[in-house]
Design a protein around this motif. Structure first.
Motif, PDB file in Angstrom:
ATOM      1  N   VAL A  16       0.833  -1.206   0.000  1.00 28.58           N
ATOM      2  CA  VAL A  16       0.000   0.000   0.000  1.00 28.58           C
ATOM      3  C   VAL A  16       0.871   1.260   0.000  1.00 28.58           C
ATOM      4  CG1 VAL A  16      -0.285   0.314   2.502  1.00 28.58           C
ATOM      5  CG2 VAL A  16      -2.146   0.927   0.958  1.00 28.58           C
ATOM      6  N   LEU A  17       2.026   1.198   0.656  1.00 23.18           N
ATOM      7  CA  LEU A  17       2.932   2.346   0.639  1.00 23.18           C
ATOM      8  C   LEU A  17       3.483   2.576  -0.766  1.00 23.18           C
ATOM      9  CD1 LEU A  17       4.516   4.483   2.284  1.00 23.18           C
ATOM     10  CD2 LEU A  17       6.318   2.794   2.541  1.00 23.18           C
ATOM     11  N   PHE A  18       3.803   1.490  -1.451  1.00 27.29           N
ATOM     12  CA  PHE A  18       4.314   1.595  -2.815  1.00 27.29           C
ATOM     13  C   PHE A  18       3.286   2.264  -3.733  1.00 27.29           C
ATOM     14  CE2 PHE A  18       4.558  -0.357  -7.083  1.00 27.29           C
ATOM     15  CZ  PHE A  18       5.797   0.114  -7.471  1.00 27.29           C
ATOM     16  N   VAL A  19       2.029   1.843  -3.637  1.00 31.33           N
ATOM     17  CA  VAL A  19       0.983   2.408  -4.487  1.00 31.33           C
ATOM     18  C   VAL A  19       0.752   3.879  -4.158  1.00 31.33           C
ATOM     19  CG1 VAL A  19      -1.436   2.231  -5.168  1.00 31.33           C
ATOM     20  CG2 VAL A  19      -0.106   0.165  -4.772  1.00 31.33           C
ATOM     21  N   ALA A  20       0.791   4.217  -2.855  1.00 31.55           N
ATOM     22  CA  ALA A  20       0.590   5.615  -2.455  1.00 31.55           C
ATOM     23  C   ALA A  20       1.701   6.509  -2.993  1.00 31.55           C
ATOM     24  CB  ALA A  20       0.525   5.721  -0.934  1.00 31.55           C
ATOM     25  N   LEU A  69      -3.585   8.338  19.139  1.00 34.14           N
ATOM     26  CA  LEU A  69      -4.815   8.425  19.920  1.00 34.14           C
ATOM     27  C   LEU A  69      -5.792   7.287  19.660  1.00 34.14           C
ATOM     28  CD1 LEU A  69      -5.527  12.259  19.547  1.00 34.14           C
ATOM     29  CD2 LEU A  69      -4.317  11.106  21.392  1.00 34.14           C
ATOM     30  N   PHE A  70      -5.769   6.707  18.455  1.00 33.98           N
ATOM     31  CA  PHE A  70      -6.782   5.732  18.078  1.00 33.98           C
ATOM     32  C   PHE A  70      -6.144   4.453  17.536  1.00 33.98           C
ATOM     33  CE2 PHE A  70      -8.805   9.941  17.439  1.00 33.98           C
ATOM     34  CZ  PHE A  70      -9.798   9.840  18.403  1.00 33.98           C
ATOM     35  N   ASN A  71      -6.999   3.485  17.169  1.00 33.81           N
ATOM     36  CA  ASN A  71      -6.578   2.195  16.639  1.00 33.81           C
ATOM     37  C   ASN A  71      -5.813   2.391  15.321  1.00 33.81           C
ATOM     38  OD1 ASN A  71      -6.627  -0.281  15.109  1.00 33.81           O
ATOM     39  ND2 ASN A  71      -8.110  -1.063  16.598  1.00 33.81           N
ATOM     40  N   LYS A  72      -4.541   2.005  15.312  1.00 35.49           N
ATOM     41  CA  LYS A  72      -3.686   2.233  14.139  1.00 35.49           C
ATOM     42  C   LYS A  72      -4.152   1.423  12.937  1.00 35.49           C
ATOM     43  CE  LYS A  72       0.410   3.214  16.965  1.00 35.49           C
ATOM     44  NZ  LYS A  72      -0.355   3.228  18.238  1.00 35.49           N
ATOM     45  N   LYS A  73      -4.576   0.190  13.149  1.00 34.77           N
ATOM     46  CA  LYS A  73      -5.023  -0.655  12.042  1.00 34.77           C
ATOM     47  C   LYS A  73      -6.285  -0.083  11.403  1.00 34.77           C
ATOM     48  CE  LYS A  73      -6.384  -5.400  10.886  1.00 34.77           C
ATOM     49  NZ  LYS A  73      -6.502  -6.793  11.385  1.00 34.77           N
ATOM     50  N   LEU A  74      -7.243   0.375  12.223  1.00 31.86           N
ATOM     51  CA  LEU A  74      -8.480   0.950  11.697  1.00 31.86           C
ATOM     52  C   LEU A  74      -8.190   2.215  10.898  1.00 31.86           C
ATOM     53  CD1 LEU A  74     -11.543   1.006  11.497  1.00 31.86           C
ATOM     54  CD2 LEU A  74     -11.603   2.247  13.679  1.00 31.86           C
ATOM     55  N   LEU A  75      -7.297   3.073  11.404  1.00 30.63           N
ATOM     56  CA  LEU A  75      -6.925   4.285  10.676  1.00 30.63           C
ATOM     57  C   LEU A  75      -6.303   3.944   9.325  1.00 30.63           C
ATOM     58  CD1 LEU A  75      -5.363   6.571  13.448  1.00 30.63           C
ATOM     59  CD2 LEU A  75      -7.422   7.050  12.126  1.00 30.63           C
ATOM     60  N   LEU A  76      -5.456   2.917   9.308  1.00 28.18           N
ATOM     61  CA  LEU A  76      -4.811   2.506   8.064  1.00 28.18           C
ATOM     62  C   LEU A  76      -5.848   2.016   7.058  1.00 28.18           C
ATOM     63  CD1 LEU A  76      -2.036   2.132   6.707  1.00 28.18           C
ATOM     64  CD2 LEU A  76      -1.974  -0.176   7.650  1.00 28.18           C
ATOM     65  N   GLN A  77      -6.835   1.264   7.522  1.00 30.36           N
ATOM     66  CA  GLN A  77      -7.874   0.770   6.628  1.00 30.36           C
ATOM     67  C   GLN A  77      -8.727   1.914   6.083  1.00 30.36           C
ATOM     68  OE1 GLN A  77      -9.529  -2.074   9.418  1.00 30.36           O
ATOM     69  NE2 GLN A  77      -8.708  -3.800   8.233  1.00 30.36           N
ATOM     70  N   ILE A  78      -9.030   2.912   6.934  1.00 30.26           N
ATOM     71  CA  ILE A  78      -9.782   4.088   6.475  1.00 30.26           C
ATOM     72  C   ILE A  78      -8.994   4.835   5.406  1.00 30.26           C
ATOM     73  CG2 ILE A  78     -10.637   6.368   7.185  1.00 30.26           C
ATOM     74  CD1 ILE A  78     -11.318   5.101   9.911  1.00 30.26           C
ATOM     75  N   ALA A  79      -7.691   4.980   5.621  1.00 36.64           N
ATOM     76  CA  ALA A  79      -6.841   5.682   4.656  1.00 36.64           C
ATOM     77  C   ALA A  79      -6.805   4.940   3.317  1.00 36.64           C
ATOM     78  CB  ALA A  79      -5.426   5.831   5.214  1.00 36.64           C
ATOM     79  N   ILE A  80      -6.767   3.606   3.364  1.00 35.70           N
ATOM     80  CA  ILE A  80      -6.759   2.820   2.127  1.00 35.70           C
ATOM     81  C   ILE A  80      -8.038   3.052   1.331  1.00 35.70           C
ATOM     82  CG2 ILE A  80      -6.839   0.459   1.198  1.00 35.70           C
ATOM     83  CD1 ILE A  80      -4.931  -0.373   3.441  1.00 35.70           C
ATOM     84  N   VAL A  81      -9.167   3.087   2.037  1.00 34.41           N
ATOM     85  CA  VAL A  81     -10.455   3.302   1.360  1.00 34.41           C
ATOM     86  C   VAL A  81     -10.499   4.702   0.739  1.00 34.41           C
ATOM     87  CG1 VAL A  81     -12.944   3.519   1.698  1.00 34.41           C
ATOM     88  CG2 VAL A  81     -11.698   1.644   2.786  1.00 34.41           C
ATOM     89  N   ILE A  82     -10.052   5.731   1.477  1.00 35.22           N
ATOM     90  CA  ILE A  82     -10.027   7.096   0.946  1.00 35.22           C
ATOM     91  C   ILE A  82      -9.173   7.156  -0.317  1.00 35.22           C
ATOM     92  CG2 ILE A  82      -9.201   9.462   1.376  1.00 35.22           C
ATOM     93  CD1 ILE A  82      -9.913   9.053   4.315  1.00 35.22           C
ATOM     94  N   PHE A  83      -8.018   6.534  -0.254  1.00 28.48           N
ATOM     95  CA  PHE A  83      -7.104   6.555  -1.394  1.00 28.48           C
ATOM     96  C   PHE A  83      -7.682   5.810  -2.601  1.00 28.48           C
ATOM     97  CE2 PHE A  83      -3.600   4.591  -3.773  1.00 28.48           C
ATOM     98  CZ  PHE A  83      -2.912   5.729  -4.158  1.00 28.48           C
ATOM     99  N   MET A  84      -8.282   4.655  -2.361  1.00 27.07           N
ATOM    100  CA  MET A  84      -8.810   3.850  -3.463  1.00 27.07           C
ATOM    101  C   MET A  84      -9.976   4.555  -4.159  1.00 27.07           C
ATOM    102  SD  MET A  84     -10.276  -0.060  -3.356  1.00 27.07           S
ATOM    103  CE  MET A  84     -11.593   0.397  -2.230  1.00 27.07           C
TER     104      MET A  84
END
Length: 513
Positions: A16-20, A69-84
């Motif tokens: 995901v970092l590569f694609v970003a 402050l919050f769940n790191k995995k959940l934030l990462l998943q939200i970011a993936i959806v925004i990006f996609m």
């Protein structure tokens, strides 16, 4: 997590970092075709790039703080959806206004993924072991930065794909990364009581940085350096950032922790990161332009010619990462990397439109080695000085300043290049006995060399080839500043634990000794 579990989770993070990272560079050589297809203007051409850089740079520290402050995995998943979703929207854009808006949203996702990937790695692996894995991280970032223009050129040159696939190509990879991370990433959720988010600080930082970057983008072209527009934009940006600094010093949970970046080691590492940011962004942008305009190569050939720099980053980041893990020391590798980077920029400062490609390849190899040895190790230096609860904010701060330095540097170097090119074209026309008129205006206002007469085409090509060396001389000076900053870093060994020992544990250790 075991070594195998870490590698499994790391595969999704690196993907995901590569694609970003790729999404920020893949459009660079396809952009003229994109703007032409959407019937856009030159100012819109600039903003397609600037919109994503602005959003990514300004939002990076905010995402880093949210990760504390919050769940790191959940934030990462939200970011993936925004990006996609935003990547899909960019591919379906019907005009440049829509594309600019969707690129800004895509920039939010890009900034989130770049910082959250580093934060999640820091939450899984101790600083000493992190050097080995950070080598992979740096290599992926470098391949995306340098390989993006090559892939964009191939897509733009392939008739059955077209420019829209520069955006669509991200979607299947982000879906795969989301599935991988959902299955393999297992990090504990740390729920903190009395959580407060610094909305005012985040807003002021984003506004101040955005206004300054808008000023840097347009100063010298749309308006003069000494003008009321400069006073309004530059002055307004400084005032907003001054207010942000005051807010950050007063709130409970600041977006950018001043107590972290005021310390000697983080402050020096951030300063050195500015030089690396200049190399990472400026190298790929202006070398690609040099090969296409100054030397007459196609976009695909220009991408192939940047392979020495990519190879240098790949090898040096991987090897130095393992050596850092073995020795627990970072400063020697950072210093060597910045010295090699300075030598590479010094060599590139001597190039013109006739310089041997072998020499240019050696200089690019040196720049790549310098970036690979220093970029991720500077992040590691800062992460080693802060507790686990501040990893996100500290990583966000250094990434923010590195991106800011790279963005501002590209804008400033672009302005210097434009001025040098205009002067060189005018002088070349006079020497050739060609009247400075319509043809000269066409040469200065368009990069479509095929539409120009042969004598003027050679003058324009020589102007770009010769002017590129001047901007790398400026890059060499900035690299020297970074080297001086790194020289004053305190030598320190990387800790074996994920977190810093508590004050009570330190007292017990002292008493035991």
């Amino acid at each position: 997590m075991t070594h195998r579990q870490i590698l499994e989770a790391l595969s999704g993070l690196l993907l995901v970092l590569f694609v970003a990272m790729l999404s920020g560079t893949i459009v660079s050589v396809a952009l003229p075709q994109i703007i032409g297809a959407l019937d856009g203007t030159q100012s819109q051409y600039t903003w397609v790039v600037t919109a994503s850089l602005l959003a990514s740079t300004a939002s990076t520290p905010i995402w880093g703080k949210l990760a504390d402050l919050f769940n790191k995995k959940l934030l990462l998943q939200i970011a993936i959806v925004i990006f996609m979703v935003s990547s899909l929207a960019c591919g379906f854009a019907q005009n440049t206004g829509q594309l600019i808006a969707f690129r800004a949203v895509q920039g939010l996702g890009m900034g989130a993924l770049q910082i959250l990937a580093q934060v999640v790695i820091a939450a899984m692996i101790s600083p000493k072991e992190r050097g080995r894995y950070n080598g992979y991280l740096g290599a992926v970032m470098a391949v995306a930065t340098v390989g993006g223009p090559l892939l964009g050129g191939l897509i733009a040159d392939t008739s059955w794909l077209g420019w829209r696939w520069c955006f669509f190509i991200a979607v299947p990879f982000t879906i795969a990364a989301f599935a991988l991370l959902a299955k393999t990433l297992h990090i504990p959720t740390v729920r903190r009581s009395n959580v407060s988010i610094d909305y005012w600080g985040a807003t002021l930082i984003a506004a101040g940085v955005s206004i300054l970057l808008i000023w840097v983008t347009f100063v010298g072209n749309e308006f003069d350096w000494l003008s009321w527009q400069t006073a309004a934009l530059a002055g307004g940006g400084v005032v907003l950032l001054a207010l942000a600094t005051w807010v950050e010093s007063a709130v409970k949970e600041p977006v950018v922790p001043l107590h972290v970046i005021r310390r000697r080691t983080p402050a020096l590492a951030i300063l050195a990161s500015l030089a690396v940011g200049m190399a990472m962004f400026g190298g790929s942008v202006f070398l690609g332009q040099y090969f296409q305009i100054g030397r007459g190569f196609s976009p695909t050939e220009a991408g192939l010619l940047t392979i020495p720099m990519m190879a240098g980053v790949l090898l040096s980041s991987t090897i130095s990462g393992r050596m850092v893990s073995n020795t627990g020391r970072t400063k020697p590798y950072i210093l060597v990397g910045l010295i090699v980077l300075l030598a590479g920029f010094g060599g590139l400062a001597t190039i013109d439109h006739q310089t041997s490609l072998v020499l240019i390849s050696l200089y690019m190899l040196a720049v790549g080695i310098g970036v690979g040895m220093s970029m991720q190790n500077l992040v590691l230096v800062i992460q080693n000085t802060v507790p686990l609860s501040e990893i996100g904010a500290a990583s966000g701060a250094v990434t923010f300043f590195r991106s800011l330095g790279g963005t501002v540097g590209v804008s400033v170097l672009g302005a210097v290049l434009a001025d040098q090119v205009a002067t060189s074209i005018a002088e070349g026309l006079v020497k050739a006995g060609i009247p400075v008129g319509g043809d000269a205006a066409a040469a200065g206002g368009s990069l479509n060399l095929a539409a120009l007469p042969e004598p003027i085409k050679e003058i324009v090509r020589a102007a770009y080839g010769d002017a590129t060396g001047h901007i790398f001389l400026i890059s060499a000076a900035i690299a020297a500043v970074g080297l001086v900053a790194a020289a004053f870093l305190k030598p320190a060994r990387l800790r074996d634990s994920l977190d810093l020992p508590s004050p009570a544990a330190k007292e017990e250790a002292v008493a035991g000794a």
